[in-house]
Design a protein around this motif. Structure first.
Motif, PDB file in Angstrom:
ATOM      1  N   LEU A 180     -20.040 -57.254  49.603  1.00  0.00           N
ATOM      2  CA  LEU A 180     -19.520 -56.090  48.769  1.00  0.00           C
ATOM      3  C   LEU A 180     -18.690 -56.339  47.690  1.00  0.00           C
ATOM      4  O   LEU A 180     -18.882 -56.075  46.457  1.00  0.00           O
ATOM      5  N   LEU A 181     -17.748 -57.360  48.169  1.00  0.00           N
ATOM      6  CA  LEU A 181     -16.654 -57.473  47.010  1.00  0.00           C
ATOM      7  C   LEU A 181     -17.295 -58.505  45.772  1.00  0.00           C
ATOM      8  O   LEU A 181     -16.951 -58.281  44.654  1.00  0.00           O
ATOM      9  N   GLY A 200     -17.344 -59.136  52.232  1.00  0.00           N
ATOM     10  CA  GLY A 200     -17.506 -60.449  51.464  1.00  0.00           C
ATOM     11  C   GLY A 200     -18.641 -59.979  50.000  1.00  0.00           C
ATOM     12  O   GLY A 200     -18.421 -60.325  49.156  1.00  0.00           O
ATOM     13  N   LEU A 230     -19.094 -56.287  43.651  1.00  0.00           N
ATOM     14  CA  LEU A 230     -18.149 -55.496  42.647  1.00  0.00           C
ATOM     15  C   LEU A 230     -17.884 -56.526  41.563  1.00  0.00           C
ATOM     16  O   LEU A 230     -17.950 -56.277  40.311  1.00  0.00           O
TER      17      LEU A 230
END
Lengths: 493, 366
Positions: free
Chosen positions: A435-436, A433, A439
């Motif tokens: 990481l996303l 989570g 992004l």
């Protein structure tokens, strides 16, 4: 409002008394409207100003006494025009203008000018006698440095302009003044250096300022919110600074400054993300050392954003990633705590936000009380009572301390907002989570533009030359001020 | 989409990251065993030939994406069918890559999490990105390139300083001769180099047309060299035996790193890289599918096609294979021969031939 629009086509009356009566009506018989009536060569002359915003001494010495003197000399004036010309000649005031209509008259009087009306003359003489009370120049309070200039902007626009001008004594330094705000008519100045700044951005700023349709401008943020590119973002798209040296340095890099009457904060644009990690002190110290500090600041910003979320992810989703001995310690602490980790963390984060807000709002005298309550009761006692684990207190305190390293408060607030989003995504699905969401933040950052300049400019699009002054700072002699950061980007557009 | 500003460096980052994709974490050239590095050294040259074909086609139709000039060359009816196939192909490959990422995550960290949840989270991010358009994506790739490059460099340095490298694993060189290398060459050319066919969908939207060929060649060669170094490292660290048996060799190799009992579990960094690179790769295919859909069916609102294609990719990623082994087998035995070779090599080659012959005929007539 519609009456005002008619005013500028209404010419002044040739009768002084008529004009005065109309003026008194327009200002609602305001008690601070001062009218001095004189009689020069059998013509009525009136000297009008508003008390408190003019230089009284100058009016007495340079306006009223020469006119009285003129009266004594008893010149035989052939026409009103001659009288008016004579008055203009004997006044020892720097700026003199003629106006012919009502709206200009009102505007000038309200801005602090003195107006002289003469019988049978269709024009009024305005004298620049503006003097607004303001505090003196003090040390900056929000952007302090150890080494470097200690002056800061004040609420007075002309003082602020003078502070910048004294630093850049160059003919290419340009100033454009305009008035913004339907009701407040606030003076707003745009400063830039001809040749360094992209003229299309200057024009864009001017046109955006003209399009602003709000009643009042009381602080820089009113302008910032009205003219920024993207309204749906947490990231600041303009930098605000109360330091004249910062503004001067940015002007030299080709940026544009917006100076607003009534606030010590000057807006700088276009801005890049990396600028929020650069302190003016970076240029006043050894470059190796200031490069190190810059990296520390970026690290602090990331820690401030991510520390809580990463801790949460480790403790709830990825226990396997924690070294065993540390894991045992952490779990022993958590054993007594009655809440799930996310609740524990949110409680502490919110407690800190409350403390911070209390610290800003409370009267100075009771300052120490908050730190005692905050540090002892919330910190130590909460841990001892078993409400929260010591690790959480450490994490929240670390991220809080880290937020104070940043020279610019705008970006700290961004990190505060994103921190909570990251905590939620971390609670939901752990590192994945985080990481996303990272992004998504990256994509969002790349989509941002500040007055047409990409927000993440020296990195994407990548500029090798600009790297000399982005993450680390090269010696000043090797940085060509003209192609630092996004400046090149602006120019190639 | 019309005026996208992408400079040469951004295109370079984009192509390199796209080529890296999930391939650098998988066992490439497994057929050649310890000689896999020779294979990865040869395949970029085959990749260059493919890239030149795509570029030559683009040069003849500089304003049209692949799905459009197919219809120009082979006529409305046949062309539409082919471009429709391409759109499905892009969607299918996107969902295959998504499946790869989902499986890596579920096998390494999220044992108890449903594959659907992992997929939905990724798809939300992807749709968010695609909605911003290609220019923003290129800038994201530019930043990702710096981040990923730095992380890979650090991990590779760690391999060296922890003394994990066993050069003897490389021997014997060419024990079975050139045969296994040549046999597994087609597979290594189609993935990742053949997937550059996606570029022919975005070429027309780039503003610096002159730089495309040079940048592309540099990127392909760069990726080829990195693949070679990467496979050399993996062979040296793991040995061919472990390499062929583990499903994610890069993860396995990174987990060997242990410095002072403190710097360990670096495989979690590799997973982060997998997600980043997979994200770039899926987004690329996603864009191609959206562009194809918009031009073929003349859809005005990009959001409509983005959301619908996103949902299709998500569902497909879950449904294309009952298990991971099945998914891998399909990828190795069916997809290359049934999809990659015809769509990446045969059709573009035939298209180019048709164009050349048509041009010749025209010349003869006039």
């Amino acid at each position: 409002m519609s009456g005002e629009n008619h005013n500028h086509i209404i010419p002044l009356s040739e009768n002084v008394e008529e004009n005065i009566e109309k003026l008194e009506m327009a200002l609602g018989k305001s008690d601070d409207l001062s009218i001095r009536r004189l009689n020069v060569s059998a013509k009525n002359v009136a000297i009008i100003h508003i008390e408190g915003i003019v230089d009284d001494q100058s009016i007495n010495e340079n306006v009223i006494s020469p006119i009285i003197q003129l009266n004594k000399e008893n010149h035989p004036f052939k026409s009103t025009k001659e009288l008016a010309d004579k008055i203009v000649q004997i006044l020892s005031v720097a700026s003199i203008e003629f106006i012919f209509n009502w709206s200009d008259l009102l505007e000038n009087i309200l801005a602090g000018d003195t107006v002289i009306l003469v019988d049978d003359s269709p024009k009024a003489i305005t004298l620049g006698t503006k003097k607004i009370q303001s505090r003196s120049i003090t040390e900056p309070t929000t952007q302090t440095v150890i080494k470097g200039p200690k002056d800061s902007f004040t609420e007075n626009i002309s003082t602020n302009i003078s502070l910048v001008r004294s630093r850049i004594q160059n003919a290419k330094l340009r100033l454009k003044l305009t008035k913004v705000g339907n009701v407040t008519k606030t003076d707003v100045g745009i400063m830039y250096i001809q040749g360094n700044a992209d003229i299309s951005i200057v024009n864009e700023v001017m046109s955006r300022l003209e399009k602003i349709n709000i009643d009042s401008i009381l602080e820089a943020n009113y302008i910032e919110e009205a003219v920024r590119d993207n309204r749906k973002t947490l990231f600041p798209l303009m930098q605000s600074s109360e330091r004249p040296d910062v503004v001067a340095a940015n002007l030299l890099e080709g940026k544009i400054a917006i100076i607003i009457q009534g606030t010590p904060f000057v807006l700088i644009l276009p801005v890049l993300l990396i600028q929020f990690f650069q302190s003016p002190e970076d240029y006043y110290e050894n470059n190796a050392f200031s490069s190190f500090l810059r990296l520390i600041r970026i690290g602090s910003f990331l820690l401030n954003m991510y520390a809580s979320a990463v801790y949460l992810a480790l403790i709830t989703h990825h226990q396997g990633l924690i070294p065993t001995t540390l894991m045992v310690t952490l779990m022993a602490q958590r054993e007594r705590v009655p809440f799930p980790a996310i609740i524990e963390l949110l409680l502490m984060e919110l407690a800190f936000e409350v403390l911070r807000e209390a610290g800003v709002r409370m009267p100075r005298a009771i300052g120490p009380a908050v730190s005692i309550v905050g540090a002892l009761i919330l910190g130590q006692a909460a841990v001892e009572a078993g409400f929260v684990s010591a690790a959480i207190v450490i994490i929240v305190a670390t991220s809080a301390i880290n937020s104070f390293t940043l020279p610019n408060t705008n970006i700290v607030n961004t990190a505060r907002g994103l921190r909570f989003l990251l905590i939620f995504s971390s609670a939901f699905i752990g590192f994945y989570g985080i990481l996303l969401l990272t992004l998504c933040i990256l994509v969002h950052l790349c989509s941002l533009r500040s007055f047409g300049v990409p927000y993440v400019a020296p990195f994407a699009p990548f500029r090798m030359g600009a790297q000399k002054d982005s993450l680390i700072r090269f010696p000043i002699t090797s940085i060509n001020m003209n192609d630092t950061e996004g400046n090149k980007e602006t120019k190639t557009k | 989409m019309s005026n996208v500003k992408i400079d040469g460096y951004q295109l370079f980052c984009l192509i390199v990251l796209f080529l890296f994709g999930t391939t650098i974490f998988l066992d490439i050239g497994s057929g050649a065993k310890q000689d896999a590095w020779i294979l990865t050294l040869i395949s970029p040259f085959a990749g260059l030939i493919l890239f030149t074909i795509y570029y030559q086609l683009h040069k003849r139709f500089p304003t049209l994406p692949l799905t459009e000039y197919v219809r120009k060359i082979w006529g409305k009816f046949l062309g539409s069918i082919i471009s429709y196939f391409y759109i499905i192909y892009f969607i299918y490959i996107a969902s295959r890559v998504l499946r790869d990422i989902e499986e890596i995550l579920i096998n390494s960290a999220y044992y108890k999490t449903s594959i659907t949840v992992v997929g939905i989270c990724m798809m939300l991010t992807l749709i968010y990105t695609v909605n911003f358009g290609f220019e923003v994506f290129a800038r994201v790739a530019c930043i990702c390139f710096l981040l990923i490059g730095l992380t890979l460099l650090i991990i590779n340095i760690m391999f060296i300083i922890t003394d994990l490298i066993h050069i003897e694993n490389l021997k014997p060189i060419l024990a079975d001769g050139w045969k296994p290398i040549i046999k597994s060459l087609p597979l290594n050319v189609t993935v990742p180099y053949g997937e550059l066919i996606t570029l022919s969908m975005v070429f027309p939207y780039l503003n610096k047309q002159t730089k495309i060929l040079k940048t592309g060649i540099m990127a392909v060669l760069f990726a080829g060299i990195y693949f070679t170094l990467n496979i050399l490292l993996l062979i040296c660290v793991l040995g061919t035996d472990v390499l062929s048996r583990s499903s994610f060799p890069a993860l396995k190799a990174a987990s060997f790193i242990d410095i002072a009992g403190f710097i360990q579990r670096l495989d979690s960094f590799v997973i982060i890289l997998v997600v980043f690179l997979g994200f770039i790769k899926i987004t690329m295919f996603f864009f191609c599918a959206v562009i194809g859909m918009n031009t073929l069916f003349k859809i005005k609102s990009s959001a409509l096609s983005t959301y619908s294609i996103g949902v299709i990719i998500l569902l497909a990623s879950i449904m294309i294979a009952p298990s991971y082994q099945n998914h891998l087998d399909e990828g190795l035995e069916i997809v290359p021969y049934l999809l990659h070779i015809p769509l990446q090599i045969v059709i573009p080659l035939l298209l180019l031939l048709t164009v050349l012959i048509k041009g010749r005929i025209k010349n003869v007539i006039t």
